[in-house]
Design an enzyme around this catalytic site. Sequence first.
Site, PDB file in Angstrom:
ATOM      1  N   THR A   1       0.920  -1.091   0.001  1.00 43.21           N
ATOM      2  CA  THR A   1      -0.122  -0.257  -0.050  1.00 43.21           C
ATOM      3  C   THR A   1       0.755   1.346   0.238  1.00 43.21           C
TER       4      THR A   1
ATOM      5  N   ILE B   1       1.670  10.980 -11.766  1.00 44.98           N
ATOM      6  CA  ILE B   1       1.564  10.450 -12.983  1.00 44.98           C
ATOM      7  C   ILE B   1       2.154   9.072 -13.460  1.00 44.98           C
TER       8      ILE B   1
ATOM      9  N   GLU C   1      -4.361  -4.043  -6.816  1.00 48.77           N
ATOM     10  CA  GLU C   1      -4.583  -2.568  -7.466  1.00 48.77           C
ATOM     11  C   GLU C   1      -5.025  -1.763  -6.253  1.00 48.77           C
TER      12      GLU C   1
ATOM     13  N   ARG D   1     -18.489   4.966   0.286  1.00 46.24           N
ATOM     14  CA  ARG D   1     -19.212   4.066  -0.410  1.00 46.24           C
ATOM     15  C   ARG D   1     -20.483   4.509  -0.924  1.00 46.24           C
TER      16      ARG D   1
HETATM   17  C1  LIG Z   1      -4.020 -11.801 -22.078  1.00 46.01           C
HETATM   18  C2  LIG Z   1      -4.946 -10.832 -22.509  1.00 46.01           C
HETATM   19  C3  LIG Z   1      -5.436  -9.793 -21.602  1.00 46.01           C
HETATM   20  C4  LIG Z   1      -5.967  -8.733 -22.402  1.00 46.01           C
HETATM   21  C5  LIG Z   1      -6.567  -7.766 -21.569  1.00 46.01           C
HETATM   22  C6  LIG Z   1      -6.983  -6.715 -22.295  1.00 46.01           C
HETATM   23  C7  LIG Z   1      -7.683  -5.520 -21.429  1.00 46.01           C
HETATM   24  C8  LIG Z   1      -7.905  -5.926 -19.995  1.00 46.01           C
HETATM   25  C9  LIG Z   1      -7.208  -4.669 -19.354  1.00 46.01           C
HETATM   26  C10 LIG Z   1      -7.551  -4.404 -17.800  1.00 46.01           C
HETATM   27  C11 LIG Z   1      -7.682  -5.363 -16.713  1.00 46.01           C
HETATM   28  C12 LIG Z   1      -9.009  -6.164 -16.721  1.00 46.01           C
HETATM   29  C13 LIG Z   1      -9.002  -7.056 -15.727  1.00 46.01           C
HETATM   30  C14 LIG Z   1      -7.811  -7.279 -14.812  1.00 46.01           C
HETATM   31  C15 LIG Z   1      -7.697  -8.749 -14.746  1.00 46.01           C
HETATM   32  C16 LIG Z   1      -6.838  -9.338 -14.300  1.00 46.01           C
HETATM   33  C17 LIG Z   1      -5.771  -8.654 -13.268  1.00 46.01           C
HETATM   34  C18 LIG Z   1      -5.153  -9.369 -12.637  1.00 46.01           C
HETATM   35  C19 LIG Z   1      -4.058  -8.967 -11.847  1.00 46.01           C
HETATM   36  C20 LIG Z   1      -4.184  -7.515 -11.452  1.00 46.01           C
HETATM   37  C21 LIG Z   1      -2.758  -7.377 -11.277  1.00 46.01           C
HETATM   38  C22 LIG Z   1      -2.674  -6.476  -9.906  1.00 46.01           C
HETATM   39  C23 LIG Z   1      -1.265  -5.609 -10.132  1.00 46.01           C
HETATM   40  C24 LIG Z   1      -1.111  -4.867  -8.995  1.00 46.01           C
HETATM   41  O1  LIG Z   1      -1.680  -5.066  -7.847  1.00 46.01           O
HETATM   42  S1  LIG Z   1       0.072  -3.552  -9.053  1.00 46.01           S
HETATM   43  C25 LIG Z   1       0.419  -2.985  -7.499  1.00 46.01           C
HETATM   44  C26 LIG Z   1      -0.948  -2.014  -7.022  1.00 46.01           C
HETATM   45  N1  LIG Z   1      -0.829  -1.371  -5.853  1.00 46.01           N
HETATM   46  C27 LIG Z   1      -1.354  -0.500  -5.273  1.00 46.01           C
HETATM   47  O2  LIG Z   1      -2.503  -0.206  -5.986  1.00 46.01           O
HETATM   48  C28 LIG Z   1      -0.780   0.280  -4.173  1.00 46.01           C
HETATM   49  C29 LIG Z   1      -2.031   1.252  -3.744  1.00 46.01           C
HETATM   50  N2  LIG Z   1      -1.332   2.433  -3.006  1.00 46.01           N
HETATM   51  C30 LIG Z   1      -1.329   3.437  -3.780  1.00 46.01           C
HETATM   52  O3  LIG Z   1      -1.697   3.612  -5.052  1.00 46.01           O
HETATM   53  C31 LIG Z   1      -0.610   4.917  -3.221  1.00 46.01           C
HETATM   54  O4  LIG Z   1       0.319   4.436  -2.259  1.00 46.01           O
HETATM   55  C32 LIG Z   1      -1.651   5.672  -2.456  1.00 46.01           C
HETATM   56  C33 LIG Z   1      -2.455   4.883  -1.307  1.00 46.01           C
HETATM   57  C34 LIG Z   1      -2.650   6.402  -3.527  1.00 46.01           C
HETATM   58  C35 LIG Z   1      -0.843   6.675  -1.703  1.00 46.01           C
HETATM   59  O5  LIG Z   1       0.150   7.134  -2.867  1.00 46.01           O
HETATM   60  P1  LIG Z   1       1.353   8.314  -2.229  1.00 46.01           P
HETATM   61  O6  LIG Z   1       2.161   8.460  -3.292  1.00 46.01           O
HETATM   62  O7  LIG Z   1       1.619   7.622  -0.846  1.00 46.01           O
HETATM   63  O8  LIG Z   1       0.382   9.472  -1.732  1.00 46.01           O
HETATM   64  P2  LIG Z   1       0.728  10.781  -1.000  1.00 46.01           P
HETATM   65  O9  LIG Z   1      -0.073  10.596   0.418  1.00 46.01           O
HETATM   66  O10 LIG Z   1       1.882  11.381  -1.168  1.00 46.01           O
HETATM   67  O11 LIG Z   1      -0.488  11.256  -1.972  1.00 46.01           O
HETATM   68  C36 LIG Z   1      -1.452  11.442  -2.106  1.00 46.01           C
HETATM   69  C37 LIG Z   1      -2.146  12.235  -3.210  1.00 46.01           C
HETATM   70  O12 LIG Z   1      -1.788  11.639  -4.099  1.00 46.01           O
HETATM   71  C38 LIG Z   1      -3.308  11.672  -5.158  1.00 46.01           C
HETATM   72  N3  LIG Z   1      -2.981  10.265  -5.933  1.00 46.01           N
HETATM   73  C39 LIG Z   1      -2.567   9.079  -5.385  1.00 46.01           C
HETATM   74  N4  LIG Z   1      -2.628   8.521  -6.461  1.00 46.01           N
HETATM   75  C40 LIG Z   1      -3.098   9.101  -7.440  1.00 46.01           C
HETATM   76  C41 LIG Z   1      -3.389   8.768  -8.687  1.00 46.01           C
HETATM   77  N5  LIG Z   1      -3.310   7.688  -9.366  1.00 46.01           N
HETATM   78  N6  LIG Z   1      -3.954   9.901  -9.675  1.00 46.01           N
HETATM   79  C42 LIG Z   1      -3.905  11.013  -8.988  1.00 46.01           C
HETATM   80  N7  LIG Z   1      -3.832  11.285  -7.802  1.00 46.01           N
HETATM   81  C43 LIG Z   1      -3.402  10.394  -7.081  1.00 46.01           C
HETATM   82  C44 LIG Z   1      -4.179  11.597  -3.848  1.00 46.01           C
HETATM   83  O13 LIG Z   1      -5.506  11.750  -4.245  1.00 46.01           O
HETATM   84  C45 LIG Z   1      -3.566  12.475  -3.045  1.00 46.01           C
HETATM   85  O14 LIG Z   1      -4.050  13.796  -3.242  1.00 46.01           O
HETATM   86  P3  LIG Z   1      -4.387  14.794  -2.359  1.00 46.01           P
HETATM   87  O15 LIG Z   1      -3.251  15.076  -1.203  1.00 46.01           O
HETATM   88  O16 LIG Z   1      -5.468  14.338  -1.567  1.00 46.01           O
HETATM   89  O17 LIG Z   1      -4.642  15.984  -3.090  1.00 46.01           O
HETATM   90  C1  FAD Z   2      -3.987 -11.637  -6.882  1.00 47.41           C
HETATM   91  C2  FAD Z   2      -2.970 -10.532  -6.480  1.00 47.41           C
HETATM   92  C3  FAD Z   2      -2.134 -10.067  -7.754  1.00 47.41           C
HETATM   93  C4  FAD Z   2      -1.115  -9.108  -7.520  1.00 47.41           C
HETATM   94  N1  FAD Z   2      -0.540  -8.749  -8.615  1.00 47.41           N
HETATM   95  C5  FAD Z   2       0.579  -7.697  -8.350  1.00 47.41           C
HETATM   96  C6  FAD Z   2       1.278  -7.201  -9.545  1.00 47.41           C
HETATM   97  O1  FAD Z   2       1.211  -7.833 -10.551  1.00 47.41           O
HETATM   98  N2  FAD Z   2       2.283  -6.629  -9.058  1.00 47.41           N
HETATM   99  C7  FAD Z   2       2.462  -5.876  -7.858  1.00 47.41           C
HETATM  100  O2  FAD Z   2       3.247  -5.140  -7.690  1.00 47.41           O
HETATM  101  N3  FAD Z   2       1.497  -6.222  -7.063  1.00 47.41           N
HETATM  102  C8  FAD Z   2       0.557  -7.091  -7.054  1.00 47.41           C
HETATM  103  N4  FAD Z   2       0.011  -7.505  -6.123  1.00 47.41           N
HETATM  104  C9  FAD Z   2      -0.127  -6.892  -4.731  1.00 47.41           C
HETATM  105  C10 FAD Z   2      -0.990  -5.828  -4.255  1.00 47.41           C
HETATM  106  O3  FAD Z   2      -1.238  -4.898  -5.229  1.00 47.41           O
HETATM  107  C11 FAD Z   2      -1.021  -5.733  -3.071  1.00 47.41           C
HETATM  108  O4  FAD Z   2      -1.042  -6.677  -2.155  1.00 47.41           O
HETATM  109  C12 FAD Z   2      -2.193  -4.641  -2.552  1.00 47.41           C
HETATM  110  O5  FAD Z   2      -1.840  -3.391  -2.983  1.00 47.41           O
HETATM  111  C13 FAD Z   2      -1.992  -4.564  -0.893  1.00 47.41           C
HETATM  112  O6  FAD Z   2      -0.980  -4.174  -0.185  1.00 47.41           O
HETATM  113  P1  FAD Z   2      -0.427  -4.780   1.101  1.00 47.41           P
HETATM  114  O7  FAD Z   2      -0.421  -6.320   0.360  1.00 47.41           O
HETATM  115  O8  FAD Z   2       0.662  -3.995   1.248  1.00 47.41           O
HETATM  116  O9  FAD Z   2      -1.747  -4.718   2.087  1.00 47.41           O
HETATM  117  P2  FAD Z   2      -1.523  -3.895   3.455  1.00 47.41           P
HETATM  118  O10 FAD Z   2      -1.380  -2.522   2.971  1.00 47.41           O
HETATM  119  O11 FAD Z   2      -0.337  -4.562   4.203  1.00 47.41           O
HETATM  120  O12 FAD Z   2      -3.144  -4.221   3.965  1.00 47.41           O
HETATM  121  C14 FAD Z   2      -3.078  -4.938   5.191  1.00 47.41           C
HETATM  122  C15 FAD Z   2      -4.232  -4.150   6.065  1.00 47.41           C
HETATM  123  O13 FAD Z   2      -3.713  -2.844   6.449  1.00 47.41           O
HETATM  124  C16 FAD Z   2      -5.019  -1.791   6.059  1.00 47.41           C
HETATM  125  N5  FAD Z   2      -4.114  -0.657   5.754  1.00 47.41           N
HETATM  126  C17 FAD Z   2      -2.961  -0.566   5.215  1.00 47.41           C
HETATM  127  N6  FAD Z   2      -2.613   0.754   5.064  1.00 47.41           N
HETATM  128  C18 FAD Z   2      -3.666   1.505   5.474  1.00 47.41           C
HETATM  129  C19 FAD Z   2      -3.822   2.877   5.632  1.00 47.41           C
HETATM  130  N7  FAD Z   2      -3.254   3.841   5.082  1.00 47.41           N
HETATM  131  N8  FAD Z   2      -5.058   3.233   6.236  1.00 47.41           N
HETATM  132  C20 FAD Z   2      -5.917   2.403   6.680  1.00 47.41           C
HETATM  133  N9  FAD Z   2      -5.747   0.860   6.616  1.00 47.41           N
HETATM  134  C21 FAD Z   2      -4.623   0.488   6.093  1.00 47.41           C
HETATM  135  C22 FAD Z   2      -5.445  -2.604   4.904  1.00 47.41           C
HETATM  136  O14 FAD Z   2      -6.744  -1.885   4.602  1.00 47.41           O
HETATM  137  C23 FAD Z   2      -5.655  -3.964   5.122  1.00 47.41           C
HETATM  138  O15 FAD Z   2      -6.602  -4.133   6.055  1.00 47.41           O
HETATM  139  C24 FAD Z   2      -0.939  -8.628  -6.161  1.00 47.41           C
HETATM  140  C25 FAD Z   2      -1.763  -9.174  -4.991  1.00 47.41           C
HETATM  141  C26 FAD Z   2      -2.815 -10.117  -5.139  1.00 47.41           C
HETATM  142  C27 FAD Z   2      -3.337 -10.507  -4.208  1.00 47.41           C
END
Ligand SMILES: CCCCC/C=C\C/C=C\C/C=C\C/C=C\C/C=C\CCCCC(=O)SCCNC(=O)CCNC(=O)[C@H](O)C(C)(C)COP(=O)(O)OP(=O)(O)OC[C@H]1O[C@@H](n2cnc3c(N)ncnc32)[C@H](O)[C@@H]1OP(=O)(O)O
Ligand code: FAD
Length: 642
Positions: free
Chosen positions: A129, A257, A405, A507
């Site tokens: 996260t 970005i 995600e 929500r």
């Molecule tokens: C084989 C053929 C297939 C063809 C397919 C074709 C099409 C399909 C296409 C799509 C897929 C469809 C279906 C999916 C199917 C399968 C999927 C399978 C697997 C999925 C893979 C999963 C991959 C991953 O999980 S990758 C890892 C993902 N990780 C995360 O999401 C991490 C979550 N954390 C965060 O995003 C950030 O840490 C955060 C919580 C947002 C905080 O960011 P941070 O930088 O720390 O923030 P900060 O406090 O400094 O600033 C917050 C500030 O920034 C603004 N903000 C944050 N994010 C954004 C953004 N993205 N854009 C704009 N602004 C952003 C936020 O609003 C805050 O603003 P403000 O201060 O309030 O003004």
């Molecule tokens: C099927 C699958 C596919 C994935 N594919 C990819 C991939 O292709 N590439 C990749 O990079 N990653 C991938 N991931 C990783 C995924 O993106 C992370 O697991 C996800 O973003 C959650 O982060 P975490 O595991 O650190 O959870 P954590 O942040 O450790 O979450 C644990 C608990 O803490 C809480 N928590 C954490 N931070 C806060 C906060 N600030 N405020 C309140 N509650 C909080 C959460 O709500 C949750 O209840 C995948 C994960 C899965 C399960």
Amino acid sequence: MAAQIWGSEKRARRRREISAKIAQMPELHDSKPLPFMTREEKIMESARKLTILTEKMGQIIDPTDPAELYHLNNEVLGLEGNPMALHGVMFIPALSAQASDEQQAKWLPRALRREIIGTYAQTELGHGTNLQNLETTATYDLATQEFVLHTPQITALKWWPGNLGKSSNYAVVVAHMIIKAKNYGPHPFMVQLRDEKTHEPLPGITIGDIGPKMAYNIVDNGFLGFNKYRIPRTNLLMRHTKVEADGTYIKPPHAKINYSAMVHVRAYMLTGQAIMLASALNIATRYSSVRRQGQIDKSQPEVKVLEYQTQQHRLFPSIARAYAFQFAGAETVKLYEHVLKEMKSGNVSLMADLHALTSGLKSVVTYQTGEGIEQARMACGGHGYSMASYISEIYGVAIGGCTYEGENMVMLLQLARYLVKSAALVKSGQSSKLGPLVAYLGVKSEPTSLIDRIPNSGFTEYVKTFQHVSKRQTLKAADMFFGLMEKGEKREIAWNKCSVELNRASRLHTRLFIVEAFVRRVNEIADIRIKEALTDLLHLHVNYELLDIASYALEDGFLSASQLDYIRDQVYLYLGKIRPNAVSLLDSWEFSDIELRSVLGRRDGNVYENLFKWAKSSPLNKTDVLSSVTQYLKPMMEKARL
Ligand SMILES: CCCCC/C=C\C/C=C\C/C=C\C/C=C\C/C=C\CCCCC(=O)SCCNC(=O)CCNC(=O)[C@H](O)C(C)(C)COP(=O)(O)OP(=O)(O)OC[C@H]1O[C@@H](n2cnc3c(N)ncnc32)[C@H](O)[C@@H]1OP(=O)(O)O
Ligand SMILES: Cc1cc2nc3c(=O)[nH]c(=O)nc-3n(C[C@H](O)[C@H](O)[C@H](O)COP(=O)(O)OP(=O)(O)OC[C@H]3O[C@@H](n4cnc5c(N)ncnc54)[C@H](O)[C@@H]3O)c2cc1C
């Protein structure tokens, strides 16, 4: 109806054509039911089909059309993933959005031709996260003009990226960029992981599979460590950020970005979730119209279980949600494509709105999809628990969306930041500055809901009621937050103390958006019969959803107890109205038997005979006496008999 679901007559027709072609190509079918395969067998089977697809894809689909690709993927490779899932879902989108034109020219054609396989490696063992605390570093070496990637400790290992473990030879790796001892935060780098000829990991790289998971087991989610691993400076993805040879850093037009690949998946996954929900419901609803159990009228024969009101209540509101998610998802994809185009030409003004919207939708849709699929499984009784139903596999895959995600709670809190800022505008008399998605926060509502008070008001009074509760909760949570800060709490502490209330606001706002998207779509439909069927579904949706959140409207008297009774009656009325259309509303999604992979959900309804056939094909039934019996159980019984 299929045209409504898939966006146009042409799309619906193309899906049918693609399914028909696949039906004629046995080499693309599962060689045996997936539940009977080991993980290794499934991965092998998937890779086999993937290579055939690479050869023959052009004969079946237009490979440049993501919707056709997605359909082909679901039919042939299935929901459990494939060795190149992340290549299409994140690697190519990350390169497309974040690599410079020059970099794209170098890597994209190779990726599209499948000369290389890539993934997106961001999450680490210790952090997913909180991206600011990722630990992998990319330190610029001015002398050699290289970045040195390093994993300083075990928690810094990349952990989870899909297809990282065994299949990919490249990855977009997110690491903290350090230049002249200054940390510029997480940035994406193109990194070669394996030798292109031998597929062996390159020196300095530790890589492998993280082991079996709840589902998605065809995907080799992996770990990755770097030991002072060097890549050229020009492997930093430089569309928006640049580092010059002398280490000068040119910052991007928007700080976030580089998060665009995540927003891409959040936008596209909504329709993916709708498809999984509709698939599970299709299985459960078909089976419920085959399964006979008990009588409603004792003088009559046993009824189909779909006749029970409890069964309808379990399934039909989720049918409405599947449609609502599909429509809201289609709108979101359009918006995403628009914002992406703007971003590429330097306009980043819409990024915050898109981020807020997709964060909320991703969370609400995945959660409700999980709920709906699990209810569909239970609605199939004992056979729902069998892998022959395939619903548990759909559930396992869909529910992953609550975590990947962006963990759902965390993403709701992202939307809450946007809502609180909007509430501040309302409170300071600047409602005119509110964006279109939150404009309702600045509109004064009636003192009470007019649901059931204005004849023929359509859905307007429902939308107003959703707006009222969403606005009230947003302002209430924001007041709570501002109040704590006025009392001297630090911002972050105050935020944490209000976070449950803030997420409730997120929500409600998202559920309002989903209702509005459904209303917008129904209003656009010209065909009377389709409009009628979807209007019934929309009636069920608004009444069911409102009942679900009624406490918010009851607590300030916006809804009365008698209005609540009216809403409840409407739910029962529309359950009955939808019953004759229920199977068709799901058959309209036109999932083939190949795609559904369910014995229970077969189109021909021939369930019992095929369940028996399926059970007989279990590997355990290859022999009458298992070696577990001869080796252990038989001697035990014999010993006990002595
Ligand atoms: C084989 C053929 C297939 C063809 C397919 C074709 C099409 C399909 C296409 C799509 C897929 C469809 C279906 C999916 C199917 C399968 C999927 C399978 C697997 C999925 C893979 C999963 C991959 C991953 O999980 S990758 C890892 C993902 N990780 C995360 O999401 C991490 C979550 N954390 C965060 O995003 C950030 O840490 C955060 C919580 C947002 C905080 O960011 P941070 O930088 O720390 O923030 P900060 O406090 O400094 O600033 C917050 C500030 O920034 C603004 N903000 C944050 N994010 C954004 C953004 N993205 N854009 C704009 N602004 C952003 C936020 O609003 C805050 O603003 P403000 O201060 O309030 O003004
Ligand atoms: C099927 C699958 C596919 C994935 N594919 C990819 C991939 O292709 N590439 C990749 O990079 N990653 C991938 N991931 C990783 C995924 O993106 C992370 O697991 C996800 O973003 C959650 O982060 P975490 O595991 O650190 O959870 P954590 O942040 O450790 O979450 C644990 C608990 O803490 C809480 N928590 C954490 N931070 C806060 C906060 N600030 N405020 C309140 N509650 C909080 C959460 O709500 C949750 O209840 C995948 C994960 C899965 C399960």
